[in-house]
Design an enzyme around this catalytic site. Structure first.
Site, mmCIF file in Angstrom:
data_model
loop_
_atom_site.group_PDB
_atom_site.id
_atom_site.type_symbol
_atom_site.label_atom_id
_atom_site.label_comp_id
_atom_site.label_asym_id
_atom_site.label_seq_id
_atom_site.Cartn_x
_atom_site.Cartn_y
_atom_site.Cartn_z
ATOM 1 N N PRO A 24 0.832 -1.205 0.000
ATOM 2 C CG PRO A 24 -0.051 -1.083 2.146
ATOM 3 C CD PRO A 24 0.660 -2.008 1.220
ATOM 4 C CG LEU A 25 3.286 2.101 -2.317
ATOM 5 C CD1 LEU A 25 3.698 1.687 -3.728
ATOM 6 C CD2 LEU A 25 4.501 2.555 -1.525
ATOM 7 C CB THR A 26 -0.288 7.431 1.006
ATOM 8 O OG1 THR A 26 -0.966 6.603 1.947
ATOM 9 C CG2 THR A 26 -0.978 8.775 0.933
ATOM 10 C CB ALA A 57 -4.009 3.809 3.702
ATOM 11 C CG HIS A 175 -3.611 0.900 7.610
ATOM 12 N ND1 HIS A 175 -2.493 0.507 8.309
ATOM 13 C CD2 HIS A 175 -3.252 2.031 6.940
ATOM 14 C CE1 HIS A 175 -1.502 1.376 8.072
ATOM 15 N NE2 HIS A 175 -1.940 2.304 7.244
ATOM 16 C CG ASN A 178 2.613 2.186 9.012
ATOM 17 O OD1 ASN A 178 3.348 1.390 9.601
ATOM 18 N ND2 ASN A 178 2.451 2.147 7.706
ATOM 19 C CE1 TYR A 180 -1.833 7.827 9.559
ATOM 20 C CE2 TYR A 180 -0.846 5.766 8.829
ATOM 21 C CZ TYR A 180 -0.905 7.148 8.790
ATOM 22 O OH TYR A 180 -0.033 7.856 8.005
ATOM 23 N NE ARG A 227 1.443 -2.356 5.777
ATOM 24 C CZ ARG A 227 1.990 -1.253 5.287
ATOM 25 N NH1 ARG A 227 1.389 -0.087 5.426
ATOM 26 N NH2 ARG A 227 3.149 -1.291 4.657
ATOM 27 C CG ASN A 235 1.804 8.973 11.921
ATOM 28 O OD1 ASN A 235 2.065 10.119 11.536
ATOM 29 N ND2 ASN A 235 1.225 8.081 11.137
ATOM 30 N N GLY A 316 7.400 -1.705 -1.678
ATOM 31 C CA GLY A 316 6.801 -0.383 -1.725
ATOM 32 C C GLY A 316 7.427 0.521 -2.760
#
Length: 359
Positions: A24-26, A57, A175, A178, A180, A227, A235, A316
């Site tokens: 997954p790549l924003t 995401a 998700h 990371n 969140y 994940r 973060n 990624g």
């Protein structure tokens, strides 16, 4: 038969032609209203030779947003936009799952409905700055969620999962990594609650397990991945005993018979130094398929698969610059260099214009 990155595998009920996963790549390139555009369909279809694509995401609700120009998965228009993406990937023989996201405290009132405060397990302001339409601004102190609000968030995951089915996805990835929302509940640096969702490891894992159960009930466990990122400090995240927390999480997830568990094996995004963690011990807790992620190249990926450490390996940054990463690995061809200046936002440049090996 020896296993390598190019051998087929089945994750749950999802059959993959190889074990190379697009992570997954924003990329911040959705249209107005969080609707995927034609350019997004082109981008994902270019990468359809991956065994599996995990989308960027994708917020499950208007309150789940934390960055500009993100695609969502909660309105009819967003579903229609994603349907064009899944159709384009499937037309090229690819498989694609959507990553379901709620950012929690990693947001800003300017990105949320009615200038609302971001929500979190506890009212702890994260260090750092939010990326908004007005530029970088300091994070604000979030509002601590009341326990009575959590069933509605679980239902947002349910609605997003139903929307993902309507959009034609092969599955969903929850998700919980990371820094969140679900990760904020898991790790005690962000969760100071004293109710049934805080304190003990079992309590802090409760929301993730409730979300997982609800999503499984909608789409089936054989189409669900989770994940996690046990020691990623990104973060402003930390935990006093990550090995105990995530060994528990991996074991607890066994009850669902999921398609896979996806782990970020260290720290990413320059978020600081990751705490010590034994990923081999963690991996052994989980009885299902395991997706390894973080700084793998072809050689390390093949070693991870051959040794049984990983069933699939997620890549990624190499996928940003190399739409035909599978073919390049197969031929030991050189890789394109990724341009970090075009990772987030913009249009075709640095998104759909990286050259493939053969035109």
């Amino acid at each position: 038969m020896s296993k390598d990155l190019f051998s087929p595998v089945v994750l749950g009920s999802i059959s993959l032609k190889n074990r190379i996963v697009m992570a997954p790549l924003t990329r911040n390139r959705a249209g107005e209203g969080g609707v995927p555009q034609a350019i997004n369909a082109t981008y994902y279809a270019q990468r359809a030779s991956a065994g599996l694509i995990v989308t960027e995401a994708t917020p499950i609700s208007a309150m789940g947003h934390g960055y500009p120009a993100l695609p969502g998965i909660y309105t009819d228009a967003q579903v229609a936009g994603w349907k064009k993406v899944t159709d384009a990937v499937h037309a090229k023989g690819g498989k694609i799952v959507i990553q379901l996201w709620h950012v929690g405290r990693i947001s800003h009132p300017s990105l949320l409905p009615n200038q609302a405060l971001p929500v979190a397990p506890s009212a702890i302001k994260p260090a750092g700055q939010a990326f908004t339409y007005q530029g970088l601004v300091d994070y604000v102190e979030p509002r601590a969620l009341d326990a009575s609000e959590l069933p509605a968030i679980v239902q947002d995951y349910v609605h997003a999962t139903k929307s993902a089915i309507a959009a034609g996805f092969d599955g969903v990835e929850i998700h919980a990594a990371n820094g969140y929302l679900l990760d904020q509940f898991l790790r005690d640096g962000a969760n100071h609650r004293t109710d049934q969702y805080g304190g003990s490891i079992e309590n802090r894992a409760r929301l993730l397990l409730e979300v997982t159960q609800a999503v499984v009930n909608v789409i089936g466990a054989d189409k669900v991945g989770v994940r996690v990122s046990p020691v990623n400090p990104f973060n402003d995240m930390s935990d006093s005993n990550p090995q105990a927390v995530f060994n528990y999480v991996a074991n607890a997830l066994n009850q669902f018979n999921l398609a896979y568990l996806h782990a970020v094996e260290g720290g990413i995004h320059g978020g600081g130094k990751a705490d010590p963690f034994d990923f081999s011990v963690f991996r052994k807790q989980f009885k299902g398929a395991y997706m390894a992620n973080l700084s793998y190249d072809k050689k390390r990926g093949n070693q991870a698969v051959a040794s049984g450490h990983a069933d699939v390996v997620a890549y990624g940054v190499p996928y940003i610059a190399n739409p035909d990463l599978v073919e390049r690995f197969q031929q030991d061809a050189p890789l394109n260099e990724a341009d970090s200046n075009t990772f987030y936002g913009g249009a075709e440049q640095g998104y759909t214009d990286y050259p493939a090996l053969h035109g």
